[in-house]
Design an enzyme around this catalytic site. Structure first.
Site, PDB file in Angstrom:
ATOM      1  N   TYR A 121       0.799  -1.228   0.000  1.00  0.00           N
ATOM      2  CA  TYR A 121       0.000   0.000   0.000  1.00  0.00           C
ATOM      3  C   TYR A 121       0.834   1.282   0.000  1.00  0.00           C
ATOM      4  O   TYR A 121       0.811   2.042  -0.963  1.00  0.00           O
ATOM      5  CB  TYR A 121      -0.966   0.002   1.197  1.00  0.00           C
ATOM      6  CG  TYR A 121      -1.870  -1.201   1.191  1.00  0.00           C
ATOM      7  CD1 TYR A 121      -2.865  -1.329   0.217  1.00  0.00           C
ATOM      8  CD2 TYR A 121      -1.720  -2.231   2.109  1.00  0.00           C
ATOM      9  CE1 TYR A 121      -3.690  -2.450   0.183  1.00  0.00           C
ATOM     10  CE2 TYR A 121      -2.534  -3.354   2.072  1.00  0.00           C
ATOM     11  CZ  TYR A 121      -3.514  -3.457   1.107  1.00  0.00           C
ATOM     12  OH  TYR A 121      -4.312  -4.560   1.065  1.00  0.00           O
ATOM     13  N   PRO A 150     -11.079  -0.295  -2.976  1.00  0.00           N
ATOM     14  CA  PRO A 150     -12.295  -0.982  -3.418  1.00  0.00           C
ATOM     15  C   PRO A 150     -13.540  -0.150  -3.087  1.00  0.00           C
ATOM     16  O   PRO A 150     -13.508   0.707  -2.213  1.00  0.00           O
ATOM     17  CB  PRO A 150     -12.296  -2.276  -2.602  1.00  0.00           C
ATOM     18  CG  PRO A 150     -10.959  -2.350  -1.949  1.00  0.00           C
ATOM     19  CD  PRO A 150     -10.494  -0.925  -1.798  1.00  0.00           C
ATOM     20  N   HIS A 176      -7.548   1.182   1.134  1.00  0.00           N
ATOM     21  CA  HIS A 176      -7.320  -0.210   1.491  1.00  0.00           C
ATOM     22  C   HIS A 176      -6.217  -0.439   2.531  1.00  0.00           C
ATOM     23  O   HIS A 176      -6.174  -1.495   3.171  1.00  0.00           O
ATOM     24  CB  HIS A 176      -6.963  -0.961   0.198  1.00  0.00           C
ATOM     25  CG  HIS A 176      -7.325  -2.403   0.182  1.00  0.00           C
ATOM     26  ND1 HIS A 176      -7.394  -3.172   1.320  1.00  0.00           N
ATOM     27  CD2 HIS A 176      -7.619  -3.236  -0.832  1.00  0.00           C
ATOM     28  CE1 HIS A 176      -7.723  -4.410   0.984  1.00  0.00           C
ATOM     29  NE2 HIS A 176      -7.868  -4.475  -0.310  1.00  0.00           N
ATOM     30  N   LYS A 193     -24.708 -20.260  -3.497  1.00  0.00           N
ATOM     31  CA  LYS A 193     -23.858 -21.045  -2.593  1.00  0.00           C
ATOM     32  C   LYS A 193     -24.509 -22.361  -2.155  1.00  0.00           C
ATOM     33  O   LYS A 193     -23.847 -23.393  -2.093  1.00  0.00           O
ATOM     34  CB  LYS A 193     -23.629 -20.124  -1.390  1.00  0.00           C
ATOM     35  CG  LYS A 193     -22.699 -20.567  -0.373  1.00  0.00           C
ATOM     36  CD  LYS A 193     -22.296 -19.380   0.489  1.00  0.00           C
ATOM     37  CE  LYS A 193     -23.128 -19.282   1.734  1.00  0.00           C
ATOM     38  NZ  LYS A 193     -22.459 -18.597   2.845  1.00  0.00           N
ATOM     39  N   LYS A 195     -23.105 -26.216  -2.389  1.00  0.00           N
ATOM     40  CA  LYS A 195     -22.889 -27.026  -1.180  1.00  0.00           C
ATOM     41  C   LYS A 195     -23.622 -28.364  -1.300  1.00  0.00           C
ATOM     42  O   LYS A 195     -23.108 -29.402  -0.882  1.00  0.00           O
ATOM     43  CB  LYS A 195     -23.371 -26.270   0.054  1.00  0.00           C
ATOM     44  CG  LYS A 195     -22.349 -25.248   0.541  1.00  0.00           C
ATOM     45  CD  LYS A 195     -22.925 -24.165   1.420  1.00  0.00           C
ATOM     46  CE  LYS A 195     -23.378 -24.568   2.772  1.00  0.00           C
ATOM     47  NZ  LYS A 195     -23.742 -23.398   3.597  1.00  0.00           N
ATOM     48  N   PRO A 210     -18.154 -23.832  -2.258  1.00  0.00           N
ATOM     49  CA  PRO A 210     -18.566 -22.796  -3.209  1.00  0.00           C
ATOM     50  C   PRO A 210     -17.405 -21.919  -3.671  1.00  0.00           C
ATOM     51  O   PRO A 210     -17.300 -21.579  -4.845  1.00  0.00           O
ATOM     52  CB  PRO A 210     -19.591 -21.978  -2.419  1.00  0.00           C
ATOM     53  CG  PRO A 210     -20.117 -22.921  -1.390  1.00  0.00           C
ATOM     54  CD  PRO A 210     -18.979 -23.822  -1.036  1.00  0.00           C
ATOM     55  N   SER A 258      -7.825 -14.942   4.197  1.00  0.00           N
ATOM     56  CA  SER A 258      -7.627 -14.227   5.451  1.00  0.00           C
ATOM     57  C   SER A 258      -6.618 -14.961   6.335  1.00  0.00           C
ATOM     58  O   SER A 258      -6.702 -16.174   6.527  1.00  0.00           O
ATOM     59  CB  SER A 258      -8.971 -14.148   6.171  1.00  0.00           C
ATOM     60  OG  SER A 258      -8.765 -13.610   7.444  1.00  0.00           O
ATOM     61  N   THR A 283      -3.797 -10.829   5.019  1.00  0.00           N
ATOM     62  CA  THR A 283      -4.123 -11.790   3.958  1.00  0.00           C
ATOM     63  C   THR A 283      -2.899 -12.574   3.505  1.00  0.00           C
ATOM     64  O   THR A 283      -1.763 -12.188   3.771  1.00  0.00           O
ATOM     65  CB  THR A 283      -4.653 -11.080   2.694  1.00  0.00           C
ATOM     66  OG1 THR A 283      -3.673 -10.144   2.267  1.00  0.00           O
ATOM     67  CG2 THR A 283      -5.985 -10.412   2.927  1.00  0.00           C
ATOM     68  N   SER A 339     -11.296 -11.956  -5.384  1.00  0.00           N
ATOM     69  CA  SER A 339     -11.537 -11.945  -3.952  1.00  0.00           C
ATOM     70  C   SER A 339     -12.995 -12.242  -3.655  1.00  0.00           C
ATOM     71  O   SER A 339     -13.880 -11.755  -4.355  1.00  0.00           O
ATOM     72  CB  SER A 339     -11.182 -10.556  -3.416  1.00  0.00           C
ATOM     73  OG  SER A 339     -11.113 -10.598  -2.033  1.00  0.00           O
ATOM     74  N   GLN A 340     -13.189 -13.036  -2.627  1.00  0.00           N
ATOM     75  CA  GLN A 340     -14.562 -13.216  -2.143  1.00  0.00           C
ATOM     76  C   GLN A 340     -14.793 -12.214  -1.020  1.00  0.00           C
ATOM     77  O   GLN A 340     -14.026 -12.183  -0.055  1.00  0.00           O
ATOM     78  CB  GLN A 340     -14.765 -14.634  -1.584  1.00  0.00           C
ATOM     79  CG  GLN A 340     -16.141 -14.781  -0.990  1.00  0.00           C
ATOM     80  CD  GLN A 340     -16.451 -16.106  -0.300  1.00  0.00           C
ATOM     81  OE1 GLN A 340     -17.154 -16.125   0.684  1.00  0.00           O
ATOM     82  NE2 GLN A 340     -15.944 -17.205  -0.826  1.00  0.00           N
TER      83      GLN A 340
END
Ligand code: COA
Length: 633
Positions: A119, A132, A350, A426, A430, A436, A463, A472, A561-562
């Site tokens: 960053y 984001p 971020h 999702k 499953k 997922p 994470s 991360t 990214s989720q």
């Protein structure tokens, strides 16, 4: 099988919605590092230090994951370079030893390096390239008052969430059974990135009592607490917003445009601005505010983006000089945005925090806005607000002119495709007994291969908040098993059983990598640590880091990214390479929200084509699984 639940905070007890927050009066300012801030939250679970993986384990994984990206000849060289790096008594071992010594003394050996490399030393504009945005459910406003009422609710919702964080009343987040580091929450409010000439810093203020309201490129400081320290109520805030909009009907010069610039350029302008005491005070008011509320006008645009993609773009960059890009302070950790046409959401800087705490905050304030009902405005109580003024010298004026030109060029280059994939979500995945997330990641890599004819280095964030101050790790989703599956699937005449077997292998390989990454055994942060140690200790940069295979494996043409949220929302960001895609998703029960981005200036990438291909891949993968399961019954 790891089961994960990130963000149980979403179900906060309703009693907190009414909590009062009492302020102490003297603001304190600090320039923090991750480790020092997490000390503040030590009433949450005590967490282990971030581990250092074994060198040979990292190099094995590196060789494995770089293979699909190289030709046979390139791979032979890269493999040898990696083996030399890890050879007994070599430079790799020496650096590993130094890293282990450092980690024995620090709870998180990575924090400072990561903050700096990812960053603060990054010099491209923060908008599109780093910040984001999160799209909230669209609203319909029939008047400006309705817009401002909604903004007032979001403001109060955010202040209530802040009170919960300040009171250490958040429920502990968990990943499966593991408690997660909570320190990121303490950095969401009252923070601001400060531009520097070669590197930036983060300023964090305790006990600030005001927010900034941006309207028509003007910035107003608005006090949001009563003298006794209680949060104002929604109607007081609404009155304040009405007062501000009535006093800013024409556009301002747009000092906010400077925050859209490359960081070095903005760093120079910031120094110039600060020479004037009035500017310095205005800057300080913005930097020390709790957050910024941007009251946008409707963006006038002529592009062929869909309505949902336009919403995402307005939140991501403000649509340029003639629209809302100057109605922002992109350095501010949190900016809430409410536009007169119902577009609303947030944009965040971020450096201090990841998406999940921001998504949890967003769920909270969106739920608050849904539940809260404003009474009649009495019009008697108007919160104290002050227009922040700037004396613009000729060099600063010129910097603003250039910033407007540059932001327009950047805005024109970003293509966004934000859509809801509604064939399944999702729960259906499953039911097929698949993860997922792994399923979606495989579809993303497969879409790239189908569109471009070859695999791409593919970053997914995992994470590492199981560890003290954790942020991360990279999941390298371009795994050999995933590429094999895509090849088998895309080849004609492969039997459904072969495809299903390859799919199961690919899913298991991805899930195993996720497990490594969340347990601090990924390879990318480890390699960063070894490289930083070499630089800081004057060791010649090892050939390993100069090998083209290393750069190829870090050229993240897929940056994914989720970011899960309960409400109908999606996070979006730009690609991290000129010829790449950004792809963020929110897997919901019965649908998946996606935001895919690309740059128009790269003729070989197209976010729309990518989105269409991705939809097809998701359906095909599900068909492989369902037909195979049905035929085995
Ligand atoms: N069969 C049935 N169900 C399964 C399954 C299987 N084989 N595998 C997983 N599931 C279930 C899980 O139990 C979980 O159930 P839940 O909905 O009841 O919680 C659900 O499917 C989701 O699991 P999965 O898809 O495997 O993903 P995950 O939730 O473990 O997420 C990561 C994976 C990598 C996204 C997550 O670990 C993470 O790190 N998230 C944070 C990412 C981040 O920081 N992003 C922002 C950066 S700015």
């Amino acid at each position: 099988m790891a089961t994960t639940t990130v963000g149980v905070v979403r179900g906060l007890p309703h009693k907190f919605l009414n909590s009062k927050h009492v302020l102490s009066s003297t603001p304190r300012v600090s320039f923090y590092s991750s480790s020092s801030m997490s000390e503040k939250t030590n009433h949450y679970a005590k967490l282990p230090p971030l581990p250092v993986p074994k060198l040979n384990q990292t190099l094995e994984q590196y060789i494995r994951t770089v293979k699909p990206l190289l030709t046979k000849d390139e791979f032979v060289i890269t493999e040898q370079v990696a083996k030399n790096f890890g050879a007994p008594g070599g430079v790799g071992e020496k650096l590993q030893h130094m890293l282990e010594e450092k980690s024995a003394k620090e709870k998180n050996w990575l924090s400072e390096w990561w903050l700096d490399s990812a960053y603060l030393s990054y010099r491209l504009p923060v908008l599109v390239h780093s910040n984001p945005s999160l799209v909230f459910p669209k609203q319909i406003f029939s008047s400006q008052k309705e817009q401002l009422s909604y903004a007032a609710k979001l403001i109060i919702g955010a202040l209530r969430y802040k009170a919960i964080i300040d009171g250490a009343k958040l429920e502990q987040d968990y990943l499966g059974k593991s408690p997660l580091d909570m320190s990121q929450y303490t950095k969401v409010f009252c923070g601001c990135r400060i531009p520097g000439l070669t590197t930036d810093s983060i300023r964090h203020t305790s006990n600030s009592n005001h927010i900034i309201v941006a309207h028509n490129n003007h910035f107003f400081k608005m006090i949001v607490y009563r003298e006794n320290g209680e949060v104002l109520d929604d109607n007081d805030i609404l009155n304040g917003l009405l007062h501000i909009t009535q006093n800013s009907t024409g556009p301002a010069a747009g000092v906010g445009f400077l925050t859209t610039e490359c960081r070095n350029v903005w760093g120079i302008a910031h120094q110039e601005l600060k020479k004037d005491p009035m500017n310095s005070a205005s800057l300080q008011a913005i930097e020390d505010s709790i957050f910024v509320m941007c009251l946008d006008k409707m963006s006038k645009v002529e592009d062929n983006a869909t309505a949902s993609s336009r919403v995402a773009l307005q939140l991501l960059h403000g649509y340029g000089a003639d629209n809302n890009s100057g109605n922002r302070w992109f350095d501010k950790t949190l900016q809430l945005i409410v536009s007169e046409d119902g577009v609303n959401g947030l944009c965040y800087e971020h450096a201090p925090t990841e998406g999940p705490p921001i998504a949890n905050l967003a769920d909270f304030i969106v739920n608050y806005a849904k539940e809260s009902i404003l009474g009649e405005t009495k019009g008697i109580s108007i919160p104290k607000s002050e227009l922040l003024t700037f004396n613009l010298s000729a060099p600063v004026d010129e910097s603003i002119r250039l910033a407007k030109r540059n932001v327009d060029m950047l805005v024109q280059d970003v293509q966004m495709n934000s859509f809801t994939f509604d064939k399944f979500g999702k729960e259906d995945i499953k039911a097929l007994k698949f993860s997922p997330d792994s399923f979606i990641q495989i579809a993303i890599q497969m879409a790239f291969i189908r569109l471009h004819g070859h695999p791409a280095a593919h970053y997914e964030s995992a994470s590492t908040r199981r560890f003290h101050g954790g942020r991360t790790e990279t999941i390298r989703s371009c795994l050999p098993e995933i590429v094999d599956f895509a090849k088998i699937h895309l080849k004609p005449n492969q039997s459904p059983q072969e495809k299903y077997k390859a799919l199961q292998t690919a899913i298991s390989a991805h899930k195993a990598y996720v497990g490594m990454a969340i347990n601090g055994q990924g390879i990318d942060r480890h390699l960063l640590g070894l490289k930083r140690l070499a630089i800081e200790n004057g060791v010649n940069i090892p050939t390993f880091f100069l090998d083209p295979g290393y750069s190829t494996s870090n050229n993240w043409r897929l940056s994914t990214s989720q970011v899960a949220a309960i409400n109908d929302m999606v996070m979006c960001y730009g690609p991290v390479t000129p010829d790449g895609y950004g792809c963020c998703y929110n897997p919901r029960r019965d649908e998946i929200n996606f935001a895919v981005s690309a740059f128009y200036s790269t003729p070989t990438t197209c976010a729309n084509k990518f989105g269409e291909t991705l939809k097809g891949c998701l359906e095909e993968i599900r068909n492989i699984a369902t037909s195979s399961i049905q035929s085995s019954l």
